[in-house]
Design an enzyme around this catalytic site. Structure first.
Site, mmCIF file in Angstrom:
data_model
loop_
_atom_site.group_PDB
_atom_site.id
_atom_site.type_symbol
_atom_site.label_atom_id
_atom_site.label_comp_id
_atom_site.label_asym_id
_atom_site.label_seq_id
_atom_site.Cartn_x
_atom_site.Cartn_y
_atom_site.Cartn_z
ATOM 1 C CG HIS A 1 -2.031 0.963 1.184
ATOM 2 N ND1 HIS A 1 -3.309 0.667 1.618
ATOM 3 C CD2 HIS A 1 -2.092 2.238 0.745
ATOM 4 C CE1 HIS A 1 -4.086 1.710 1.453
ATOM 5 N NE2 HIS A 1 -3.375 2.692 0.933
ATOM 6 C CG ASN B 1 -4.978 7.654 -4.827
ATOM 7 O OD1 ASN B 1 -3.949 7.005 -4.971
ATOM 8 N ND2 ASN B 1 -5.265 8.282 -3.710
ATOM 9 C CG ASP C 1 -6.207 3.793 -0.649
ATOM 10 O OD1 ASP C 1 -6.963 3.579 0.309
ATOM 11 O OD2 ASP C 1 -5.115 4.356 -0.532
ATOM 12 C CG HIS D 1 -10.157 4.476 1.773
ATOM 13 N ND1 HIS D 1 -9.024 5.206 2.040
ATOM 14 C CD2 HIS D 1 -11.180 5.200 2.291
ATOM 15 C CE1 HIS D 1 -9.360 6.322 2.693
ATOM 16 N NE2 HIS D 1 -10.659 6.342 2.842
ATOM 17 C CG ASN E 1 -9.356 9.128 5.879
ATOM 18 O OD1 ASN E 1 -9.856 8.504 6.817
ATOM 19 N ND2 ASN E 1 -10.048 9.531 4.833
ATOM 20 C CG ASP F 1 -2.167 4.797 3.683
ATOM 21 O OD1 ASP F 1 -2.077 5.071 2.463
ATOM 22 O OD2 ASP F 1 -3.096 5.214 4.399
ATOM 23 C CG HIS G 1 0.282 14.981 1.178
ATOM 24 N ND1 HIS G 1 -0.527 14.937 0.062
ATOM 25 C CD2 HIS G 1 -0.232 14.076 2.047
ATOM 26 C CE1 HIS G 1 -1.498 14.051 0.257
ATOM 27 N NE2 HIS G 1 -1.338 13.507 1.451
HETATM 28 ZN ZN LIG Z 1 -6.824 4.678 1.988
#
Ligand SMILES: [Zn+2]
Length: 442
Positions: A61, A95, A153, A180, A279, A306, A310
């Site tokens: 992930h 995404n 996700d 998700h 999240n 995850d 950013h």
């Molecule tokens: Zn997620």
């Protein structure tokens, strides 16, 4: 690296024995007791100095952000970070911009990753076109192009009907749908866990029930369709109960959790720290304890980071405007040793399984082992070495971690991908250089 190489004096991650590993053209040729096999003149040697040698770690992930969001991360920078963290395989989320919903885009990601050469990248394709939650993407063609799973996700599939059809269409691919889990109507405009801390800070909360409701729904849809569900980044007690229920019923449901859920609680958000905004959100102490319990009792199938880079500007915004997510590739192994192995929750061997064999099983990736015939996808690390997390030294473009300044145990010394060195600890290089120059003076 020459065609033939030897890692000498390593400690086998399962048996603890001192071993030498001989690698020929990317494949392990021999594993023998240290010093037992004669050295050959043309081989490259790496002195492991007694560190632990294990199969390369696998992260199911990560967000590599390419195409489209290269200010946050690129495939090259993200996979370089993966190598620094001891990973040889990562699965990347779709995404991006554009979304990975076409076979050509899956191939593009795989080609970019191959060019970079730091890590094997297994793309996860979108479930619906543009991740709009309506029309299914061409799942079979995406699978043929190399996708290992499907996911929206970053957002849930809110329509149970679409989720049902997705599970049915994914059946012949054999791939799981990675969920998700978040009910958007219940999340509303929440930005952190709902509880005493959110009340004190005056921030809108996201109750654990927003996650648990969707976990329960998708367990029922797995029962209805016989489809494969993989529950991403589980964070709370109710979700683990849902996963246990699925297991009792023999359903094809698996689940992962991430280091921040066993390391931190929503107290980390105090001071409106956007570096602790993710999240699902960090939960309370009861959920943190439930996470550890679910890892220890085998409810959790595997770990994942995850990894969500950013830019500093994005994270510098006010709490309710900053994006969700933290980076994780370069701290995962140390947080596992520091948070789970040192306190005695897990043996080192079991902890490593949850980063190696276990995620491989979940996504059907080929087996890797420290034994002859296996690809030389390896990580060498010192579980006792302590170091301070300094985001400025990361290889990822993201600096967004809540663990800056923390002293942790467990340092990656080197990573090999098919026998090629993809990472060597710069501290080791410096130390060896120092030794060599001293030798020169004498
Ligand atoms: Zn997620």
């Amino acid at each position: 690296m020459s065609a033939r190489a030897r890692i000498q004096g390593a400690r086998h991650w399962r048996t603890g024995e001192a071993i030498d590993v001989v690698i020929v053209r990317g494949v392990i040729e021999a594993v023998s007791p240290a010093g037992a096999l004669p050295e050959q003149p043309d081989e490259a040697r790496f002195d492991a100095e007694g560190a632990v040698l294990a199969p390369g770690l696998v992260d199911l992930h990560v967000h590599l952000r390419e195409p489209g969001q290269t200010a946050k991360e690129t495939i090259a920078s993200g996979t370089r970070a993966a190598a620094a963290g001891g990973f040889t395989d990562v699965a990347c989320m779709p995404n991006t911009n554009p979304v990975l919903d076409e076979p050509a885009r899956i191939e593009w990601v795989r080609n970019r990753a191959r060019e970079a050469g730091h890590c094997r990248v297994h793309p996860i394709a979108a479930v619906t076109l543009g991740q709009q939650g309506e029309q299914l993407a061409p799942l079979l063609a995406l699978r043929e192009a190399g996708a290992v799973a499907f996911s929206e996700d970053g957002r849930p599939i809110m329509s149970a009907e679409v989720m049902r059809r997705a599970l049915e269409y994914a059946l012949p691919t054999g791939c799981p749908i990675v969920c998700h889990e978040e009910d958007l109507t219940l999340r509303g405009r929440g930005h952190m866990n709902e509880g005493v801390v959110s009340a004190r800070l005056g921030l809108r909360g996201i109750p654990p029930a927003a996650e648990v409701i969707m976990v329960r729904r998708d367990v029922e849809l797995a029962a209805l369709t016989g489809g494969r569900v993989h529950l991403a980044h589980l964070s709370c007690a109710g979700s683990f109960e849902g996963l246990r229920d699925a297991r009792r019923r023999g359903l094809a449901v698996t689940g992962e959790t991430c280091p921040h859920y066993w390391m931190l609680t929503d107290e980390a958000v105090e001071g409106y720290d956007t570096l602790a905004k993710m999240n699902p959100p960090l939960r309370d102490e009861r959920d943190r304890q439930a996470t550890i319990a679910a890892i220890v009792d085998g409810t959790i199938d595997c770990f994942a980071t995850d990894h969500a880079p950013h830019t500093a500007d994005e994270k510098a915004q006010p709490f309710d405007q900053a994006p969700f997510g933290i980076v994780g590739l370069e701290t995962a192994l140390a947080l596992t040793i520091t948070g789970l192995v040192r306190p005695g929750h897990l043996s080192l061997e079991r902890a490593l399984e949850l980063w190696t064999d276990a995620p491989r099983r979940v996504f059907g990736l080929p087996r890797v082992a420290v034994e002859p015939g296996s690809p030389a996808d390896l990580v060498l690390f010192d579980p006792a070495a302590e170091w301070v997390i300094e985001p400025a030294r990361f290889h990822t473009r993201g600096r967004n971690t809540p663990f800056a300044g923390r002293t942790v145990a467990g340092r990656v010394i080197a990573t090999w991908l098919a026998g090629h060195t993809t990472h060597v600890d710069p501290e080791r290089e410096r130390r060896l250089l120092g030794k060599r120059s001293t030798a020169g003076v004498n």
